[in-house]
Every structure is written in C-alpha cells, then in structure tokens.
Write a protein that holds these residues in place. Sequence first.
Motif, PDB file in Angstrom:
ATOM      1  N   ALA A  52     -37.681   2.526  -0.954  1.00 54.86           N
ATOM      2  CA  ALA A  52     -38.120   2.831  -2.319  1.00 54.86           C
ATOM      3  C   ALA A  52     -38.806   1.636  -2.965  1.00 54.86           C
ATOM      4  O   ALA A  52     -39.784   1.791  -3.705  1.00 54.86           O
ATOM      5  CB  ALA A  52     -36.931   3.288  -3.165  1.00 54.86           C
ATOM      6  N   ARG A  53     -38.319   0.438  -2.689  1.00 56.82           N
ATOM      7  CA  ARG A  53     -38.954  -0.749  -3.272  1.00 56.82           C
ATOM      8  C   ARG A  53     -40.300  -1.038  -2.605  1.00 56.82           C
ATOM      9  O   ARG A  53     -41.240  -1.479  -3.267  1.00 56.82           O
ATOM     10  CB  ARG A  53     -38.004  -1.945  -3.199  1.00 56.82           C
ATOM     11  N   ARG A  54     -40.412  -0.787  -1.318  1.00 58.14           N
ATOM     12  CA  ARG A  54     -41.718  -0.907  -0.658  1.00 58.14           C
ATOM     13  C   ARG A  54     -42.700   0.128  -1.233  1.00 58.14           C
ATOM     14  O   ARG A  54     -43.886  -0.160  -1.423  1.00 58.14           O
ATOM     15  CB  ARG A  54     -41.575  -0.674   0.847  1.00 58.14           C
ATOM     16  N   ILE A  55     -42.203   1.328  -1.470  1.00 58.65           N
ATOM     17  CA  ILE A  55     -43.046   2.376  -2.056  1.00 58.65           C
ATOM     18  C   ILE A  55     -43.500   1.971  -3.457  1.00 58.65           C
ATOM     19  O   ILE A  55     -44.679   2.107  -3.808  1.00 58.65           O
ATOM     20  CB  ILE A  55     -42.284   3.718  -2.074  1.00 58.65           C
ATOM     21  N   SER A  56     -42.571   1.459  -4.257  1.00 58.40           N
ATOM     22  CA  SER A  56     -42.922   0.968  -5.596  1.00 58.40           C
ATOM     23  C   SER A  56     -44.015  -0.082  -5.511  1.00 58.40           C
ATOM     24  O   SER A  56     -44.979  -0.066  -6.290  1.00 58.40           O
ATOM     25  CB  SER A  56     -41.691   0.353  -6.278  1.00 58.40           C
ATOM     26  N   ALA A  57     -43.852  -1.002  -4.572  1.00 54.09           N
ATOM     27  CA  ALA A  57     -44.830  -2.077  -4.403  1.00 54.09           C
ATOM     28  C   ALA A  57     -46.202  -1.523  -4.055  1.00 54.09           C
ATOM     29  O   ALA A  57     -47.231  -1.988  -4.564  1.00 54.09           O
ATOM     30  CB  ALA A  57     -44.360  -3.042  -3.317  1.00 54.09           C
ATOM     31  N   THR A  58     -46.227  -0.513  -3.202  1.00 52.17           N
ATOM     32  CA  THR A  58     -47.505   0.066  -2.784  1.00 52.17           C
ATOM     33  C   THR A  58     -48.198   0.753  -3.951  1.00 52.17           C
ATOM     34  O   THR A  58     -49.414   0.594  -4.151  1.00 52.17           O
ATOM     35  CB  THR A  58     -47.291   1.059  -1.632  1.00 52.17           C
ATOM     36  N   TYR A  59     -47.444   1.504  -4.741  1.00 52.94           N
ATOM     37  CA  TYR A  59     -48.037   2.134  -5.922  1.00 52.94           C
ATOM     38  C   TYR A  59     -48.590   1.078  -6.878  1.00 52.94           C
ATOM     39  O   TYR A  59     -49.694   1.227  -7.425  1.00 52.94           O
ATOM     40  CB  TYR A  59     -47.001   2.993  -6.640  1.00 52.94           C
ATOM     41  N   ALA A  60     -47.822   0.008  -7.088  1.00 53.25           N
ATOM     42  CA  ALA A  60     -48.291  -1.065  -7.971  1.00 53.25           C
ATOM     43  C   ALA A  60     -49.569  -1.693  -7.423  1.00 53.25           C
ATOM     44  O   ALA A  60     -50.506  -1.991  -8.174  1.00 53.25           O
ATOM     45  CB  ALA A  60     -47.201  -2.121  -8.136  1.00 53.25           C
ATOM     46  N   ILE A 306     -43.394  -6.086  -9.173  1.00 53.10           N
ATOM     47  CA  ILE A 306     -43.056  -4.971  -8.284  1.00 53.10           C
ATOM     48  C   ILE A 306     -43.909  -5.018  -7.020  1.00 53.10           C
ATOM     49  O   ILE A 306     -43.414  -4.773  -5.909  1.00 53.10           O
ATOM     50  CB  ILE A 306     -43.230  -3.630  -9.026  1.00 53.10           C
ATOM     51  N   ALA A 307     -45.179  -5.355  -7.166  1.00 56.42           N
ATOM     52  CA  ALA A 307     -46.081  -5.424  -6.011  1.00 56.42           C
ATOM     53  C   ALA A 307     -45.607  -6.453  -4.984  1.00 56.42           C
ATOM     54  O   ALA A 307     -45.886  -6.315  -3.786  1.00 56.42           O
ATOM     55  CB  ALA A 307     -47.498  -5.754  -6.473  1.00 56.42           C
ATOM     56  N   SER A 308     -44.883  -7.453  -5.437  1.00 60.18           N
ATOM     57  CA  SER A 308     -44.406  -8.507  -4.529  1.00 60.18           C
ATOM     58  C   SER A 308     -43.291  -8.020  -3.608  1.00 60.18           C
ATOM     59  O   SER A 308     -42.913  -8.715  -2.666  1.00 60.18           O
ATOM     60  CB  SER A 308     -43.920  -9.719  -5.331  1.00 60.18           C
ATOM     61  N   TRP A 309     -42.767  -6.829  -3.845  1.00 62.92           N
ATOM     62  CA  TRP A 309     -41.687  -6.294  -3.009  1.00 62.92           C
ATOM     63  C   TRP A 309     -42.206  -5.687  -1.708  1.00 62.92           C
ATOM     64  O   TRP A 309     -41.429  -5.150  -0.922  1.00 62.92           O
ATOM     65  CB  TRP A 309     -40.918  -5.206  -3.766  1.00 62.92           C
ATOM     66  N   VAL A 310     -43.491  -5.777  -1.472  1.00 63.12           N
ATOM     67  CA  VAL A 310     -44.094  -5.086  -0.331  1.00 63.12           C
ATOM     68  C   VAL A 310     -43.521  -5.542   1.009  1.00 63.12           C
ATOM     69  O   VAL A 310     -43.564  -4.805   1.997  1.00 63.12           O
ATOM     70  CB  VAL A 310     -45.631  -5.263  -0.358  1.00 63.12           C
ATOM     71  N   GLY A 311     -42.938  -6.735   1.038  1.00 63.99           N
ATOM     72  CA  GLY A 311     -42.373  -7.239   2.284  1.00 63.99           C
ATOM     73  C   GLY A 311     -40.864  -7.156   2.368  1.00 63.99           C
ATOM     74  O   GLY A 311     -40.265  -7.722   3.290  1.00 63.99           O
ATOM     75  N   HIS A 312     -40.222  -6.461   1.438  1.00 65.45           N
ATOM     76  CA  HIS A 312     -38.761  -6.345   1.471  1.00 65.45           C
ATOM     77  C   HIS A 312     -38.290  -5.777   2.807  1.00 65.45           C
ATOM     78  O   HIS A 312     -38.903  -4.870   3.363  1.00 65.45           O
ATOM     79  CB  HIS A 312     -38.274  -5.450   0.329  1.00 65.45           C
ATOM     80  N   GLN A 313     -37.171  -6.337   3.292  1.00 67.86           N
ATOM     81  CA  GLN A 313     -36.634  -5.929   4.588  1.00 67.86           C
ATOM     82  C   GLN A 313     -35.217  -5.386   4.431  1.00 67.86           C
ATOM     83  O   GLN A 313     -34.542  -5.637   3.429  1.00 67.86           O
ATOM     84  CB  GLN A 313     -36.605  -7.131   5.539  1.00 67.86           C
TER      85      GLN A 313
END
Length: 324
Positions: A52-60, A306-313
């Motif tokens: 969900a956080r990667r998805i949020s990042a992608t939308y941002a 939020i965009a910075s979450w794109v690499g969350h693991q």
Amino acid sequence: MTNNTPNSCVKIDCDCQHVWSLAQEFAFKRLSAKPPVLNKTNMLLYQYNVRARRISATYARFYLETEEHGNPAKKGRYYWAALAAFASKTVACSIEDPRVKTIGTVLQGLGKGNMWLFYEIAPWHWAYSLSSKSFDMCKATRSGDNFVTPILDSIKAMPWAKEALPKINNFKWNELLEYGFNKVKKIESMEPLMPGRPAAQLEHLLSIAKHEQGKILQPLIYDDEDFKWWIQQQRSAWVNWASPALKLVFASSCDTDDPELESVAPRDTMLEDFKSRMIWIDLAAKKFHGLMQAKKYFMEHQLQTIASWVGHQDDQIVTPTMPL
C-alpha cells in the motif's frame, strides 16, 4: 532485438499488446521485492501495508511527474493520483492498525482491493505518459487476457486473480475513464494559472474516483458478503468504539491534530453502499481540492514525502507467494 552498433539507435514499433504488457509489467515490478528474495527476482511483496505504501508512492509520483515518462511541465494533469496517494496511505495505516489486523476478512479485503485497483489504474497512467497517441490508439484493446505470455502467466499467478479479473471487467476501457482522460488532455492544454484549470482537475478527479469506486472496489470488495458484514458491524455501538475512525488525512502521517487536514465521513455513511460512500468521497475530494488551491506547497511537500516510499521493503524475509 539487440542493437550491436555503438552510439546508434534503432526504432522499435510496439503493437498494442506490447504496450499494455509493458504497462502491466511496470505495475507488477512496482510491487516486487528488491533485492531478490530467496534468490528469486521480481517476487511480490509479502506485506499488504508495504504494498500500500509503494502504491501511495506511485500515485504521488504520477501527480508530481517524477514517475517513468513523467513530464514536469505537465504537473497537475493526474489530479486524481494526488488524492489517491493519500487514500492508499490511509489503507496502509488501516492495515497497520492492531484493531484491523485481528479481522482477517477486512485485512484481506483491504489488501485485495488496493492491489487490484493499482494493477488496473496504474497502467492507464503509465501508458498515457509514455505516449498519449499510442494510448488513444490502444485504449480499447486492453484486456486481462491480451498480454504477452510472460505477463499473462504473471497475472494469472497473482493473489485473487481468478476472482478479481471478471469482477473488474478484465481491465477494459469504459466511459468514466474516457471522460477522466479527456479531462487530462484539457488540463494539459491549459497554463497552470489559467482560469478553469482547477475546475477541469476536479472534474477529472471525480470521474476517475467514480470509476475506481464503482467499477473496481464495489464489485471486488464491497459486494463481498463477508467483507460487507464486517463493515456493517463496525457501525454497531459495541464495535464502533474499538474501530479506527473513518477519515482521510491529507498528510503523509497516519493522523493529524489539525481538523483542516482531514475529511471525516458523515455519521450516516454506509461504507459498503456505493452511493453513500460517494457522498463522502465527493466531500473529501472538494476539501482536498480546496487545500490544493490554498496550501499547494504544503500538500505537494506531503506528496513528495509519500513519493519517497517507493523503495519500501518487507520487514523480514518470508516465503514469497507469487513469482513473476
């Protein structure tokens, strides 16, 4: 095909099947674990909240035009994506809430809805950014069974695929997407400060919101009898006190002390009912719209976070569930 001539380029023509395969591959890879898990690459992230956080990042990133093929000069055309970034963040926060973790049906429903909405909507945005002309030529050809074989195999292996694809009409184009992306074109044609641009952005947002709520999430999760039952129970007095508040926070954090930065659902909202839910979403969209006009710097700063979450693991190594 490999180009073996140094310092040269070759032209490669992609048909519509390849365009949509590339777009779908983008969505799959965005939810894949890095580095490889158990020596296997492109494994689906295990934890729903991390997805969900990667998805949020992608939308941002779509909104900010920092995603693949983005164009900073056109920032603002993907207005729905900005609101969606906050919404998917809310899903992540809900999944992380101990009160939700104990209810498997709700947890599964949130994970399923958020992931398959992303698999449906992100490729439209990616393909449009790649080439609006190709997008227009190919938009009517997208289908869950019209991919190159490796992508087709991957989509069939995804969690809930057999259930999800028929319910969301197999990724096919519809009138709400048509209206929403026509508004994208209109927004692109207008200068940032041109009168009428904010109105076009809001119209775009509401059309895509009706699509995602009515065409994707309603049939996929809200019409599910078990999920619906749990949502209804959360309105009961004996459960409501122990349930997370039904609200959308316009910040990168899960909560806020500033009522100006949140949209709380009306007390009579029936979340499982499309019309009732859309009343709240319309109110939330208009509040978001007001903040984007009055506090744009603050809102975009939150979106950058939020965009910075794109690499969350994932937090830990787990047995992967889905090979790509």
